[in-house]
Design a protein around this motif. Structure first.
Motif, PDB file in Angstrom:
ATOM      1  N   GLN A  71       0.830  -1.202   0.000  1.00 43.27           N
ATOM      2  CA  GLN A  71       0.000   0.000   0.000  1.00 43.27           C
ATOM      3  C   GLN A  71       0.875   1.267   0.000  1.00 43.27           C
ATOM      4  O   GLN A  71       0.640   2.205  -0.742  1.00 43.27           O
ATOM      5  CB  GLN A  71      -0.877  -0.022   1.247  1.00 43.27           C
ATOM      6  CG  GLN A  71      -1.605   1.260   1.534  1.00 43.27           C
ATOM      7  CD  GLN A  71      -2.981   1.265   0.942  1.00 43.27           C
ATOM      8  OE1 GLN A  71      -3.727   0.309   1.126  1.00 43.27           O
ATOM      9  NE2 GLN A  71      -3.313   2.301   0.220  1.00 43.27           N
TER      10      GLN A  71
ATOM     11  N   ALA B  54      -3.755  12.216  -6.194  1.00 45.92           N
ATOM     12  CA  ALA B  54      -3.567  11.332  -5.053  1.00 45.92           C
ATOM     13  C   ALA B  54      -4.310  11.864  -3.833  1.00 45.92           C
ATOM     14  O   ALA B  54      -4.957  11.107  -3.100  1.00 45.92           O
ATOM     15  CB  ALA B  54      -2.077  11.191  -4.741  1.00 45.92           C
TER      16      ALA B  54
ATOM     17  N   TYR C 176       2.815  10.804   3.510  1.00 41.87           N
ATOM     18  CA  TYR C 176       3.562   9.823   2.727  1.00 41.87           C
ATOM     19  C   TYR C 176       4.842  10.408   2.150  1.00 41.87           C
ATOM     20  O   TYR C 176       5.837   9.711   1.977  1.00 41.87           O
ATOM     21  CB  TYR C 176       2.672   9.212   1.640  1.00 41.87           C
ATOM     22  CG  TYR C 176       1.885   8.063   2.209  1.00 41.87           C
ATOM     23  CD1 TYR C 176       2.473   6.805   2.299  1.00 41.87           C
ATOM     24  CD2 TYR C 176       0.602   8.237   2.709  1.00 41.87           C
ATOM     25  CE1 TYR C 176       1.785   5.754   2.867  1.00 41.87           C
ATOM     26  CE2 TYR C 176      -0.083   7.193   3.281  1.00 41.87           C
ATOM     27  CZ  TYR C 176       0.502   5.940   3.364  1.00 41.87           C
ATOM     28  OH  TYR C 176      -0.158   4.901   3.929  1.00 41.87           O
TER      29      TYR C 176
ATOM     30  N   ILE D 296      -5.414   9.908  -0.345  1.00 37.91           N
ATOM     31  CA  ILE D 296      -4.092   9.559   0.180  1.00 37.91           C
ATOM     32  C   ILE D 296      -3.551  10.757   0.966  1.00 37.91           C
ATOM     33  O   ILE D 296      -3.527  11.866   0.445  1.00 37.91           O
ATOM     34  CB  ILE D 296      -3.132   9.205  -0.972  1.00 37.91           C
ATOM     35  CG1 ILE D 296      -3.604   7.958  -1.697  1.00 37.91           C
ATOM     36  CG2 ILE D 296      -1.709   9.020  -0.462  1.00 37.91           C
ATOM     37  CD1 ILE D 296      -2.875   7.671  -2.982  1.00 37.91           C
TER      38      ILE D 296
ATOM     39  N   ARG E 173       2.398   1.916  -3.348  1.00 41.02           N
ATOM     40  CA  ARG E 173       1.396   2.380  -4.326  1.00 41.02           C
ATOM     41  C   ARG E 173       1.017   3.824  -4.062  1.00 41.02           C
ATOM     42  O   ARG E 173       0.836   4.617  -4.983  1.00 41.02           O
ATOM     43  CB  ARG E 173       0.165   1.478  -4.275  1.00 41.02           C
ATOM     44  CG  ARG E 173       0.438   0.139  -4.885  1.00 41.02           C
ATOM     45  CD  ARG E 173      -0.744  -0.797  -4.766  1.00 41.02           C
ATOM     46  NE  ARG E 173      -0.278  -2.175  -4.705  1.00 41.02           N
ATOM     47  CZ  ARG E 173       0.199  -2.836  -5.759  1.00 41.02           C
ATOM     48  NH1 ARG E 173       0.242  -2.243  -6.926  1.00 41.02           N
ATOM     49  NH2 ARG E 173       0.608  -4.068  -5.636  1.00 41.02           N
ATOM     50  N   ASN E 174       0.901   4.180  -2.793  1.00 37.84           N
ATOM     51  CA  ASN E 174       0.614   5.577  -2.471  1.00 37.84           C
ATOM     52  C   ASN E 174       1.737   6.493  -2.953  1.00 37.84           C
ATOM     53  O   ASN E 174       1.488   7.558  -3.513  1.00 37.84           O
ATOM     54  CB  ASN E 174       0.431   5.748  -0.959  1.00 37.84           C
ATOM     55  CG  ASN E 174      -0.883   5.163  -0.491  1.00 37.84           C
ATOM     56  OD1 ASN E 174      -1.707   4.738  -1.308  1.00 37.84           O
ATOM     57  ND2 ASN E 174      -1.077   5.117   0.808  1.00 37.84           N
ATOM     58  N   TRP E 175       2.962   6.065  -2.722  1.00 33.10           N
ATOM     59  CA  TRP E 175       4.108   6.857  -3.191  1.00 33.10           C
ATOM     60  C   TRP E 175       4.012   7.092  -4.695  1.00 33.10           C
ATOM     61  O   TRP E 175       4.187   8.206  -5.170  1.00 33.10           O
ATOM     62  CB  TRP E 175       5.426   6.134  -2.880  1.00 33.10           C
ATOM     63  CG  TRP E 175       5.867   6.271  -1.462  1.00 33.10           C
ATOM     64  CD1 TRP E 175       5.377   7.150  -0.547  1.00 33.10           C
ATOM     65  CD2 TRP E 175       6.890   5.515  -0.802  1.00 33.10           C
ATOM     66  NE1 TRP E 175       6.036   6.987   0.649  1.00 33.10           N
ATOM     67  CE2 TRP E 175       6.964   5.993   0.516  1.00 33.10           C
ATOM     68  CE3 TRP E 175       7.736   4.488  -1.202  1.00 33.10           C
ATOM     69  CZ2 TRP E 175       7.863   5.478   1.440  1.00 33.10           C
ATOM     70  CZ3 TRP E 175       8.637   3.972  -0.299  1.00 33.10           C
ATOM     71  CH2 TRP E 175       8.695   4.456   1.023  1.00 33.10           C
TER      72      TRP E 175
END
Lengths: 444, 354
Positions: free
Chosen positions: B202, B217, B227, B222, B205-207
């Motif tokens: 996760q 994002a 992050y 997010i 993927r957020n990055w």
């Protein structure tokens, strides 16, 4: 276009393979000398004449004297750009010798490099030679058997600087109450003289003021304004590279007399004063490696190497420059050490362990200096198990606007005063690393 | 009737649950077995000390920067500063905490670097792109200055240099080339494995969502700032460990000068040339940047040593190196790893056209 490129590549490959270079092929009856060079990069202007001097002297030994007692010298260069990580790589590449020709010593030519290789050299039994630099406490060979800050360590440089100033003032007792500012390159090299200066200031009663210049030192107005406020009697300049001419010029701008500035060993070459122009006229610097071509060895080299077109110098105007002479002196010390070792081990190539013995028993006296043509260029040098420096003397040279002129004879450092400081530091190192010091008295 | 109650057709029923079919990565296993089992006994001192150790450490540093720049899209030119933090922190821990085992000291050094990275990552919530790059530049110079200015960090030694303390693990000395090589290799393999899983998770993927478009994002929920800071911290952790290994397993000593801006650029070039947003790319890039100059130097010596003037030969090597970088970047701006991938795809369908 592509065809031409391919052909020329193939042709150069074939050419390269065909003719075997005379120096690169070593045999097991030759002595291998690794050379960690810096012919490109920020310090190339010092590096190029340096290795020219070294290589010219080795060529002279090989071609005119037929090698060291018949043992030919072979060498290989390895470019480092004065980067520590490249020096480590070069050391690892060349430490085992080449084609059976063993390595007897490794010139680090870099104080950070000497630090990085300190433990590797001891483990591999390869003496690390760093003339006029290196780790000061490695002067104590009982703790550092394989490190040689030969000729003049940083403590001696400080001491000789102060002795010279005392001479100009008319005696060590006249130093009392004087203000001596040290402007130094803020690096391992520049900070190394802080401890001895403190000690000397306590002993002779002068005021010790330390002013750092951050690397690379292109702009020093703030520092020299500070110096101006202090109104020092003397300035000891311990800069390196571009920071030296900038310091000389800035000092002139702030009205500080250049005659009161004494540069140290690494702030005293042509590259340090020519960029400063007329401001440098009258600037003086310590010279364990004096410049000039008036020495006997230069006559010999001129006859057999320079005039024969065999020199490594591209431009023979550099012949006799300070850095060229540094190369000569380093090379001569190496050759004399090999001779010393051969007296004990026979006329054959030496390995690292024998190289250490050779350096520890190196004794170049005045007669020997005269014989090899280094009279006046090098002070007598005698090393021992407990003294890996050996010399500790420098002359002072002054820039007359055209060239360096030697103004004093050899000035010696105050070893009695500095030795306890060195021993305390080497004992601390031995404790940190769990080393049992050798007994130098028993080895004699 | 006992007919199946599944409303789905058979085809859907049999569809794979996992998107990526997992099978044993044989080539990777063989590579690892070689690296651990064969190389230590085969390689001589030169190969271990001067080639493999720096290559692995630089790969790890590249990996650290790649997590930040390649995966999260935050450009940084302060990589070497965080390496310095790792090196000096590890040194401090080994020196001042008696009896601390080496892995814990490395971990601690990494964590301290991560904390510093987190701190310098805070501006990333407000500024982006070139402006953020300038703050990382400031971090680089600030950290270099700190480790020069305050003698506590280098234990008041006059030279400002720290030297490798005892390298031992459970009483077994790691001071030999093989020992140091295995230490570096194990660390790199472990951290690479973590990184591979991290970018697939996760978090990763957020990055990547932030990298591709941070507004989008944020819209899908997010927490972008958090992050980004996390990326700074994780990246600095990797860089810190790499810095400690660089200082103690490779050079044996370090000073602030070993981690100057040039080192930062070197690591940035590793990820640009190797491939942004790729784990394997770091290794290819590190090989290119650190090993090619050595190879050119050796080849130059072997071919022309003694014929061509040594100074010109060195300059020639620099020209060739620069020309190769330009050629590769023109040929494949996405890095060497992409070039290799394309080559593999081509070979798979050979002799048909790709």
């Amino acid at each position: 276009m592509r065809k031409t490129l391919q052909y020329s590549l193939v042709a150069s490959l074939v050419l390269g393979l065909q003719a075997s270079p005379p120096e690169a092929w070593a045999a097991d009856d030759a002595q291998f000398i690794p050379m960690a060079t810096y012919r490109v990069g920020a310090y190339a202007s010092s590096g190029i004449p340096w290795w020219a001097g070294e290589i010219d002297y080795f060529r002279y030994i090989n071609e005119v004297e037929g090698g060291v007692n018949g043992v030919k010298l072979v060498w290989q260069e390895c470019e480092t750009e004065w980067n520590v990580d490249r020096i480590v790589e070069c050391y690892e590449r060349l430490k085992t010798g080449q084609d059976g020709a063993p390595t007897a010593f490794f010139f680090t030519h870099s104080t950070p490099g000497s630090y990085a290789l300190m433990e590797k050299g001891a483990a591999d039994r390869i003496p690390l030679i760093d003339g006029g630099g290196g780790r000061t406490e490695s002067t104590d060979g009982s703790v550092f058997p394989y490190a040689f800050p030969i000729l003049m360590n940083y403590y001696s440089q400080a001491s000789v600087g102060i002795n010279y100033i005392a001479g100009r003032e008319g005696g060590l007792d006249k130093l009392k109450g004087k203000k001596i500012v040290t402007v130094y390159h803020d690096s391992a090299y520049g900070r190394e003289t802080q401890a001895p200066m403190k000690l000397l200031a306590e002993k002779y009663g002068f005021e010790n003021i330390q002013i750092p210049v951050a690397d690379p030192g292109n702009e020093q107005s703030a520092q020299w304004r500070q110096v101006r406020q202090i109104k020092p009697d003397w300035v000891f300049l311990r800069t390196w590279g571009v920071s030296t001419p900038v310091a000389i010029k800035t000092a002139a701008r702030f009205g500080i007399s250049v005659e009161r500035i004494v540069g140290d060993v690494w702030a005293g070459s042509e590259a340090d004063v020519i960029p400063a122009g007329s401001a440098a006229k009258g600037y003086q610097a310590l010279a364990p490696f004096p410049g000039g071509t008036a020495f006997e060895i230069h006559q010999r080299l001129k006859q057999y190497i320079i005039d024969q077109g065999k020199s490594d110098l591209k431009d023979t105007r550099y012949f006799g420059e300070v850095y060229y002479n540094i190369g000569l002196i380093n090379a001569a010390i190496a050759v004399e050490a090999l001779r010393t070792g051969q007296k004990k081990f026979g006329n054959r190539p030496l390995n690292g362990e024998e190289g250490r013995w050779a350096f520890e028993h190196l004794d170049i006296d005045a007669a020997r200096l005269k014989a090899i043509g280094f009279e006046g260029l090098l002070a007598p040098l005698k090393l021992s198990c407990s003294d890996h420096e050996g010399g500790g003397a420098a002359r002072v040279q002054q820039w007359d606007g055209q060239q360096w002129v030697l103004v004093t004879d050899w000035i010696r450092a105050d070893h009695q005063l500095l030795r306890p400081l060195i021993e305390a530091k080497s004992a601390a190192y031995a404790k940190e690393k769990g080393i049992t010091p050798r007994n130098c008295a028993a080895e004699r | 009737m006992t007919a199946t109650s599944h409303p789905l057709s058979a085809a859907v029923d049999n569809a794979p649950v996992e998107l990526v079919a997992r099978h044993l990565p044989w080539p990777l296993l063989v590579l690892l077995a070689t690296a651990f089992g064969v190389l230590p006994w085969l390689g001589n001192d030169y190969w271990l000390n001067a080639i493999l150790i720096p290559f692995l450490v630089l790969s790890l540093a590249g990996l650290g920067l790649n997590l930040l720049t390649g995966y999260t899209g935050q450009t940084s030119v302060g990589a070497a500063g965080f390496m310095a933090v790792g090196a000096f922190a590890t040194y401090s821990l080994l020196l001042r905490v008696p009896g601390l085992p080496l892995p814990l000291a490395l971990l601690g050094g990494g964590l301290i670097a991560a904390a510093v990275g987190f701190l310098f990552g805070i501006p990333s919530s407000r500024i982006k792109g070139f402006y953020l790059m300038v703050t990382t530049l400031a971090a680089q110079f600030f950290l270099e200055w700190v480790f020069t200015k305050f003698p506590w960090f280098y234990n008041y030694s006059s030279s400002g240099t720290i030297s490798a303390p005892r390298l031992e693990l459970f009483g077994y000395s790691l001071a030999s080339p093989v020992g140091r090589y295995l230490l570096v290799l194990s660390t790199v393999v472990l951290l690479t494995w973590v990184a591979v899983n991290l970018v697939r998770s996760q978090v990763g993927r957020n990055w990547m969502a932030i990298r591709d478009m941070d507004t989008a994002a944020a819209v899908i929920g997010i927490p972008v700032d958090r992050y980004k800071r996390l990326a700074f911290a994780v990246s600095s952790f990797y860089l810190g460990v790499a810095g400690a290994l660089w200082a103690f397993a490779y050079l044996g000593t370090a000073s602030a000068g070993s981690f100057d801006i040039n080192r930062s650029f070197q690591i940035l070039f590793i990820i640009i040339i190797g491939g942004m947003g790729s784990i394997a790319g770091n290794f290819v890039g590190a090989a290119f940047i650190s090993l090619l100059p050595i190879f050119l130097n050796q080849a130059g010596q072997w071919l022309f040593g003694g014929h061509v003037d040594a100074g010109q030969l060195q300059n020639l090597q620099k020209i060739i190196f620069g020309a190769l970088i330009i050629t590769f970047l023109i040929k494949e701006p996405e890095g060497l790893i992409r070039l290799l991938d394309n080559l593999r795809e081509r070979l798979r369908v050979w002799p048909l056209r790709f």
